[in-house]
Design a protein around this motif. Structure first.
Motif, mmCIF file in Angstrom:
data_model
loop_
_atom_site.group_PDB
_atom_site.id
_atom_site.type_symbol
_atom_site.label_atom_id
_atom_site.label_comp_id
_atom_site.label_asym_id
_atom_site.label_seq_id
_atom_site.Cartn_x
_atom_site.Cartn_y
_atom_site.Cartn_z
ATOM 1 N N PRO A 42 12.702 -3.089 14.278
ATOM 2 C CA PRO A 42 12.613 -1.678 13.929
ATOM 3 C C PRO A 42 11.313 -1.358 13.200
ATOM 4 O O PRO A 42 10.628 -2.260 12.703
ATOM 5 N N VAL A 43 10.992 -0.080 13.147
ATOM 6 C CA VAL A 43 9.818 0.391 12.413
ATOM 7 C C VAL A 43 10.282 1.290 11.271
ATOM 8 O O VAL A 43 11.365 1.872 11.320
ATOM 9 N N GLU A 44 9.441 1.391 10.246
ATOM 10 C CA GLU A 44 9.767 2.198 9.075
ATOM 11 C C GLU A 44 8.565 3.048 8.705
ATOM 12 O O GLU A 44 7.437 2.533 8.626
ATOM 13 N N LEU A 45 8.785 4.325 8.475
ATOM 14 C CA LEU A 45 7.715 5.218 8.053
ATOM 15 C C LEU A 45 7.328 4.858 6.625
ATOM 16 O O LEU A 45 8.163 4.859 5.723
ATOM 17 N N MET A 46 6.044 4.539 6.430
ATOM 18 C CA MET A 46 5.562 4.136 5.118
ATOM 19 C C MET A 46 4.744 5.235 4.434
ATOM 20 O O MET A 46 4.699 5.311 3.215
ATOM 21 N N TRP A 47 4.066 6.054 5.232
ATOM 22 C CA TRP A 47 3.156 7.058 4.675
ATOM 23 C C TRP A 47 2.878 8.106 5.739
ATOM 24 O O TRP A 47 2.879 7.805 6.926
ATOM 25 N N PHE A 48 2.649 9.347 5.292
ATOM 26 C CA PHE A 48 2.160 10.378 6.204
ATOM 27 C C PHE A 48 1.443 11.453 5.410
ATOM 28 O O PHE A 48 1.648 11.598 4.201
ATOM 29 N N ALA A 49 0.580 12.167 6.094
ATOM 30 C CA ALA A 49 -0.128 13.317 5.529
ATOM 31 C C ALA A 49 -0.053 14.435 6.547
ATOM 32 O O ALA A 49 -0.155 14.204 7.748
ATOM 33 N N GLU A 58 -6.432 9.370 11.556
ATOM 34 C CA GLU A 58 -5.798 8.241 12.256
ATOM 35 C C GLU A 58 -6.849 7.214 12.664
ATOM 36 O O GLU A 58 -6.692 6.014 12.413
ATOM 37 N N LYS A 59 -7.901 7.661 13.303
ATOM 38 C CA LYS A 59 -8.943 6.747 13.771
ATOM 39 C C LYS A 59 -9.634 6.047 12.606
ATOM 40 O O LYS A 59 -9.977 4.868 12.695
ATOM 41 N N ARG A 60 -9.822 6.758 11.499
ATOM 42 C CA ARG A 60 -10.451 6.152 10.322
ATOM 43 C C ARG A 60 -9.547 5.054 9.755
ATOM 44 O O ARG A 60 -10.001 3.942 9.491
ATOM 45 N N ILE A 61 -8.269 5.353 9.580
ATOM 46 C CA ILE A 61 -7.334 4.375 9.006
ATOM 47 C C ILE A 61 -7.170 3.163 9.920
ATOM 48 O O ILE A 61 -7.022 2.037 9.448
ATOM 49 N N GLN A 62 -7.233 3.373 11.226
ATOM 50 C CA GLN A 62 -7.117 2.244 12.159
ATOM 51 C C GLN A 62 -8.214 1.215 11.938
ATOM 52 O O GLN A 62 -8.024 0.036 12.220
ATOM 53 N N GLY A 63 -9.351 1.643 11.408
ATOM 54 C CA GLY A 63 -10.450 0.720 11.131
ATOM 55 C C GLY A 63 -10.368 0.056 9.765
ATOM 56 O O GLY A 63 -11.206 -0.774 9.429
ATOM 57 N N TRP A 64 -9.384 0.419 8.978
ATOM 58 C CA TRP A 64 -9.253 -0.117 7.629
ATOM 59 C C TRP A 64 -8.590 -1.489 7.621
ATOM 60 O O TRP A 64 -7.810 -1.835 8.502
ATOM 61 N N SER A 65 -8.875 -2.226 6.563
ATOM 62 C CA SER A 65 -8.214 -3.520 6.352
ATOM 63 C C SER A 65 -6.756 -3.296 5.951
ATOM 64 O O SER A 65 -6.350 -2.203 5.546
ATOM 65 N N ARG A 66 -5.989 -4.358 6.045
ATOM 66 C CA ARG A 66 -4.588 -4.303 5.617
ATOM 67 C C ARG A 66 -4.503 -3.922 4.138
ATOM 68 O O ARG A 66 -3.673 -3.107 3.737
ATOM 69 N N ALA A 67 -5.375 -4.508 3.315
ATOM 70 C CA ALA A 67 -5.360 -4.226 1.871
ATOM 71 C C ALA A 67 -5.619 -2.751 1.598
ATOM 72 O O ALA A 67 -4.972 -2.152 0.727
ATOM 73 N N LYS A 68 -6.525 -2.159 2.324
ATOM 74 C CA LYS A 68 -6.840 -0.749 2.114
ATOM 75 C C LYS A 68 -5.682 0.134 2.580
ATOM 76 O O LYS A 68 -5.328 1.116 1.927
ATOM 77 N N ARG A 69 -5.057 -0.204 3.689
ATOM 78 C CA ARG A 69 -3.885 0.548 4.152
ATOM 79 C C ARG A 69 -2.768 0.468 3.120
ATOM 80 O O ARG A 69 -2.097 1.462 2.835
ATOM 81 N N GLU A 70 -2.551 -0.715 2.559
ATOM 82 C CA GLU A 70 -1.486 -0.875 1.576
ATOM 83 C C GLU A 70 -1.785 -0.117 0.286
ATOM 84 O O GLU A 70 -0.866 0.400 -0.358
ATOM 85 N N ALA A 71 -3.055 -0.012 -0.090
ATOM 86 C CA ALA A 71 -3.420 0.791 -1.259
ATOM 87 C C ALA A 71 -3.105 2.267 -0.999
ATOM 88 O O ALA A 71 -2.581 2.959 -1.876
ATOM 89 N N LEU A 72 -3.399 2.752 0.205
ATOM 90 C CA LEU A 72 -3.084 4.135 0.565
ATOM 91 C C LEU A 72 -1.579 4.367 0.517
ATOM 92 O O LEU A 72 -1.109 5.339 -0.089
ATOM 93 N N ILE A 73 -0.816 3.471 1.107
ATOM 94 C CA ILE A 73 0.642 3.585 1.129
ATOM 95 C C ILE A 73 1.198 3.628 -0.297
ATOM 96 O O ILE A 73 2.098 4.412 -0.601
ATOM 97 N N ALA A 74 0.648 2.805 -1.170
ATOM 98 C CA ALA A 74 1.122 2.721 -2.556
ATOM 99 C C ALA A 74 0.599 3.853 -3.428
ATOM 100 O O ALA A 74 0.991 3.966 -4.593
#
Length: 97
Positions: free
Chosen positions: A43-50, A62-78
């Motif tokens: 399953p998938v879980e919604l973690m963040w949206f704008a 979307e395209k900008r975030i797709q180029g981000w590292s996992r660490a940067k995505r997790e910082a955004l989510i948090a």
């Protein structure tokens, strides 16, 4: 609602997308009809949206975030927005000298 969103998949990877109807898109992902990537990782879980007024703004993020590292995505989510600039910097090895 026009949105850019991040899903966490069952394998703990992240999927980034954008849509004109987030609720409907989440239903598609949950049913295995959202994308080939998420269909194999349910399953998938919604973690963040704008939310956005224009679809092109959501798509650009979307395209900008797709180029981000996992660490940067997790910082955004948090919500650790102050960490984002530091996570954008490339880490180059020091030259021996």
């Amino acid at each position: 609602m026009i949105a850019c969103y991040i899903l966490r998949c069952a394998d703990l990877s992240y999927y980034v997308g954008s849509t004109r109807n987030l609720e409907h898109r989440l239903e598609q992902h949950a049913s295995g009809m959202g994308s080939a990537y998420t269909a194999k990782r349910l399953p998938v879980e919604l973690m963040w949206f704008a939310e956005f007024d224009r679809i092109d703004d959501a798509y650009l993020l979307e395209k900008r975030i797709q180029g981000w590292s996992r660490a940067k995505r997790e910082a955004l989510i948090a919500g650790r927005f102050n960490d984002l600039p530091a996570l954008s910097r490339k880490k180059f090895p020091r030259a021996a000298g």
